[in-house]
Design an enzyme around this catalytic site. Structure first.
Site, PDB file in Angstrom:
ATOM      1  N   HIS A  97      56.852 -28.773  68.355  1.00 11.25           N
ATOM      2  CA  HIS A  97      56.257 -29.878  69.103  1.00 11.25           C
ATOM      3  C   HIS A  97      56.315 -31.183  68.309  1.00 11.25           C
ATOM      4  O   HIS A  97      55.725 -31.293  67.236  1.00 11.25           O
ATOM      5  CB  HIS A  97      54.803 -29.505  69.397  1.00 11.25           C
ATOM      6  CG  HIS A  97      54.053 -30.497  70.224  1.00 11.25           C
ATOM      7  ND1 HIS A  97      52.803 -30.944  69.867  1.00 11.25           N
ATOM      8  CD2 HIS A  97      54.356 -31.106  71.389  1.00 11.25           C
ATOM      9  CE1 HIS A  97      52.359 -31.772  70.786  1.00 11.25           C
ATOM     10  NE2 HIS A  97      53.284 -31.893  71.714  1.00 11.25           N
ATOM     11  N   HIS A 125      55.387 -40.855  70.658  1.00 11.08           N
ATOM     12  CA  HIS A 125      54.505 -40.234  71.649  1.00 11.08           C
ATOM     13  C   HIS A 125      53.639 -41.238  72.390  1.00 11.08           C
ATOM     14  O   HIS A 125      53.598 -41.257  73.618  1.00 11.08           O
ATOM     15  CB  HIS A 125      53.605 -39.190  70.985  1.00 11.08           C
ATOM     16  CG  HIS A 125      52.659 -38.547  71.945  1.00 11.08           C
ATOM     17  ND1 HIS A 125      51.404 -39.061  72.215  1.00 11.08           N
ATOM     18  CD2 HIS A 125      52.787 -37.440  72.709  1.00 11.08           C
ATOM     19  CE1 HIS A 125      50.805 -38.301  73.107  1.00 11.08           C
ATOM     20  NE2 HIS A 125      51.617 -37.302  73.422  1.00 11.08           N
TER      21      HIS A 125
END
Length: 289
Positions: free
Chosen positions: A40, A82
């Site tokens: 991730h 992100h």
């Protein structure tokens, strides 16, 4: 990915989807196929997230898949980050103190390239940069890894689907040989539908947990349903995998963000196809047990 509600489909959108019958060759939980381990934002427990260093660390830990987040700069360049703000993971507040709230879309690629995206994580990573998507896919390719690419906040960047696909095509990632190494995912059903319409051969994943009654609509354009593991159950995984996706195969489930051995064993027992984790080594060891 954040543990937030997935973007809801409109009633009209759901109403236009063709009903698909469940697949007959449903995967059994006990079929012995191990879930893919997906790092991730790279191995983000051990290196600053979404940096090339995190990709390298994931490779050293044996992670075949990495996940990232793609956004767009003011001058139309695709970068891997992100948050829609640069503040949390860079020194933007120091370098550009008068430009709060430091949104990615308000900075050029050259300005973002000046930022330190590693010191916040640790001194060993001082000077790491926010990579462009082109730099990122080159590094993934170097390690012969596969990519789960998230279109982050696509509502902020009209046309980002086409731009991302164009870059991937230019870098060879849409060639038949490479295409099996790519999944494009998003919390936005509309964005994924756009990706599917533009490049039907590309696999896509919807981030969220649609109601079982609505899965037939998602199966028109999504190959995967990827919920938070906290929202998952064995019954839901089985329900998803009972539908045939746009490429004639059962829908898959990759769940996030699983960082403990107990959670890894739990979701593996549900029969998931992929486990998204900040700690790929912890999940790997748990599955070997």
């Amino acid at each position: 990915m954040h543990a937030r509600a997935a973007t809801a489909m409109t009633t009209a959108f759901l109403g236009t989807a063709a009903l698909l019958l469940p697949a007959t060759d449903v995967r059994a939980v006990e079929d012995g196929t191990p879930p893919a381990i997906i790092a991730h934002r790279g191995a983000s427990a051990y290196a600053p997230e979404n940096t090339l260093a995190a990709v390298d660390k994931a490779a050293r830990l044996g992670a075949v898949w990495v996940e990232n987040d793609v956004q767009r700069t003011r001058d139309g360049k695709l970068v891997v980050l992100h948050d829609d703000s640069l503040r949390r993971t860079t020194d933007v507040a120091r370098v550009f103190p008068g430009r709060a709230p430091w949104k990615v879309k308000d900075f050029t690629a050259a300005e973002i390239a000046r930022l330190d995206a590693g010191s916040w994580f640790g001194a060993a990573y001082a000077g790491a940069r926010v990579p462009t998507l082109k730099q990122y896919v080159h590094r993934v390719d170097l390690h012969h890894q596969k990519l789960l690419l998230e279109l982050k906040n696509p509502e902020l960047y009209p046309g980002i689907e086409q731009e991302t696909l164009k870059l991937l095509s230019n870098e060879g990632w849409l060639d038949r040989k490479h295409r099996s190494r790519l999944v494009v995912q998003s919390f936005s059903a509309a964005s994924l539908r756009t990706v599917h319409d533009l490049k039907p051969a590309v696999k896509t994943g919807f981030l969220g947990r649609p109601h079982v009654a609505d899965l037939h609509a998602y199966a028109v354009f999504a190959d995967q349903i990827n919920p938070s593991y906290a929202a998952l159950s064995r019954a839901y995984v089985s329900a998803v995998q009972a539908f045939t996706g746009p490429h004639g195969r059962p829908l898959e489930v990759s769940t996030w963000t699983v960082n403990t051995a107990d959670a890894a064993r739990l979701v593996a027992g549900y029969g998931v196809d992929g486990i998204i984790t900040n700690k790929p080594d912890v999940v790997r060891d748990a599955l070997r047990e």
